[in-house]
Design a protein around this motif. Structure first.
Motif, PDB file in Angstrom:
ATOM      1  N   LEU A  76      53.203  51.523  77.235  1.00 31.05           N
ATOM      2  CA  LEU A  76      54.152  52.617  77.412  1.00 31.05           C
ATOM      3  C   LEU A  76      55.466  52.173  76.791  1.00 31.05           C
ATOM      4  CD1 LEU A  76      55.071  55.321  78.733  1.00 31.05           C
ATOM      5  CD2 LEU A  76      55.509  54.038  80.823  1.00 31.05           C
ATOM      6  N   PHE A  83      53.807  50.145  82.329  1.00 26.00           N
ATOM      7  CA  PHE A  83      52.775  50.693  83.203  1.00 26.00           C
ATOM      8  C   PHE A  83      52.421  49.621  84.227  1.00 26.00           C
ATOM      9  CE2 PHE A  83      51.015  53.732  79.818  1.00 26.00           C
ATOM     10  CZ  PHE A  83      51.343  54.862  80.535  1.00 26.00           C
ATOM     11  N   GLU A  92      48.209  51.876  87.045  1.00 26.53           N
ATOM     12  CA  GLU A  92      48.354  52.976  86.069  1.00 26.53           C
ATOM     13  C   GLU A  92      47.501  52.719  84.823  1.00 26.53           C
ATOM     14  OE1 GLU A  92      52.873  54.575  87.098  1.00 26.53           O
ATOM     15  OE2 GLU A  92      52.634  52.793  85.852  1.00 26.53           O
ATOM     16  N   LYS A  93      47.465  51.433  84.398  1.00 24.54           N
ATOM     17  CA  LYS A  93      46.637  51.084  83.224  1.00 24.54           C
ATOM     18  C   LYS A  93      45.171  51.370  83.520  1.00 24.54           C
ATOM     19  CE  LYS A  93      49.412  47.643  80.900  1.00 24.54           C
ATOM     20  NZ  LYS A  93      49.696  46.243  80.709  1.00 24.54           N
ATOM     21  N   LYS A 129      60.577  58.001  83.773  1.00 28.57           N
ATOM     22  CA  LYS A 129      59.331  57.977  84.538  1.00 28.57           C
ATOM     23  C   LYS A 129      59.588  58.066  86.055  1.00 28.57           C
ATOM     24  CE  LYS A 129      55.687  54.541  85.119  1.00 28.57           C
ATOM     25  NZ  LYS A 129      55.614  53.094  85.276  1.00 28.57           N
TER      26      LYS A 129
END
Ligand code: DP6
Length: 329
Positions: A58, A63, A67-68, A98
């Motif tokens: 990102l 991340f 999230e990954k 974010k």
């Protein structure tokens, strides 16, 4: 095997809060939204037999491992369609901060779905793309079609294919503005997926679910007639009710801050003074002001007099996710 997609975030007039199936991301109710022209994700995906593992990046932020993993699981869904074992490099960029309640997961998973399908040469109709994007993040399905979008919940006992998004009006149908007031750019404490898992602990959920179908009909009428008063009244009602559901969950979830409440009070005041402007809030403290294009300057004038606004993002209705030629790497 590289493709890049741009996908808008979207703001819901009728909100999605609660799933009937967490694995398939099937919602408890339908929702209606507008794509945002100035809050978007750009994602480049490259598949190659050379890559040993998926690489996820990102730009401008990090991340988390979780999230990954969510991105890799989504790549797996797309690979499974054509039984590909190729790994991918994914680079993504948001033009907004974010975790502030601007749905980065909506624009992010919509862009990822389109770019990954494009890179692998998987040909899918728009409806199928919305179903696939929904598996990554529910609200992402609404960022695929053009302009003003309905996410059809599908029957309670329905399957994955029954819950999809479709455009109800093109972006140029109505010259609306979403003036997003950023009152905080700190990441929110509870992510939407986790927050939503507790929705059934709210005694108010059943009442809201009973009222949403009639609201969806009215919102569609408001869009058809370009009736801002009806659109604003119904969407404020649904927004407040969703937040009451959140606040009465166990444990209670309050995404609003003092600054949020100050803006809501101001919006009511401005309306009494004759300004046609309405608010809506997602899972964060920032407030979206909805007005018509011709009132934009008057709304901005009123906003300028307020303290505590960190930044302002002005959005028009936007087209949905689409492939673009410039890659991020
Ligand atoms: C409050 O789509 O982020 O913005 O499906 O778990 O990824 P997941 O949830 P998400 O939820 C968005 C919730 C909301 C309301 C809305 O946009 O409808």
């Amino acid at each position: 095997m590289k493709a890049t997609a741009l996908a808008p975030a979207n703001i819901a007039f009728i909100k999605y809060w609660g799933k009937r199936d967490e694995v398939l991301r099937l919602p408890l109710n339908g929702s209606v939204s507008m794509n945002l022209s100035n809050a978007f994700s750009t994602t480049t995906v490259d598949f190659s037999p050379e890559y040993q593992q998926d690489q996820i990046e990102l730009l401008g932020a990090d991340f988390t491992a979780k999230e990954k993993l969510r991105v890799i699981q989504h790549l797996d869904r797309i690979r499974a369609i054509i039984t590909s074992s190729w790994r991918a490099k994914v680079v993504t960029q948001n033009n907004f901060p974010k975790g502030t309640g601007i749905a980065a997961s909506a624009s992010g998973f919509a862009a990822l779905t389109l770019a990954a399908a494009g890179a692998l040469g998987v040909k899918l109709a728009e409806k199928e793309l919305t179903i696939l994007a929904r598996r990554g993040s529910g609200s992402a399905c609404r960022s695929i079609p053009d302009g003003f979008v309905e996410w059809v919940a599908g029957p309670l006992t329905g399957r994955s294919e029954d819950s999809y998004a479709r455009s109800i009006f093109a972006a140029d149908w109505w010259d609306l503005r979403d003036i997003l007031l950023v009152v905080s750019d700190h990441e929110k404490k509870t992510a939407t997926t986790a927050g939503m898992e507790r929705v059934k602990t709210s005694p108010l959920l059943v009442a809201r679910l009973r009222r949403v179908p009639a609201r969806i009909v009215k919102i569609k009428q408001a869009l058809a007639k370009r009736d801002l008063q009806l659109l604003g009244t119904i969407s404020e009602e649904d927004c407040l009710e969703m937040h009451q559901v959140m606040q009465t969950q166990e444990p209670p979830l309050d995404y609003t801050s003092k600054a949020t409440l100050k803006v809501l009070a101001a919006v009511k005041r401005w309306r009494q003074q004759g300004l046609a402007v309405y608010f809506t809030i997602d899972a964060g403290p920032n407030v979206h002001l909805i007005c018509e294009g011709r009132d934009k300057q008057n709304v901005l004038q009123a906003v300028k007099k307020m303290k505590g606004i960190q930044s302002i993002i002005i959005n028009k209705p936007a087209q949905g996710a689409h492939l673009i030629q410039e890659h991020l790497f």
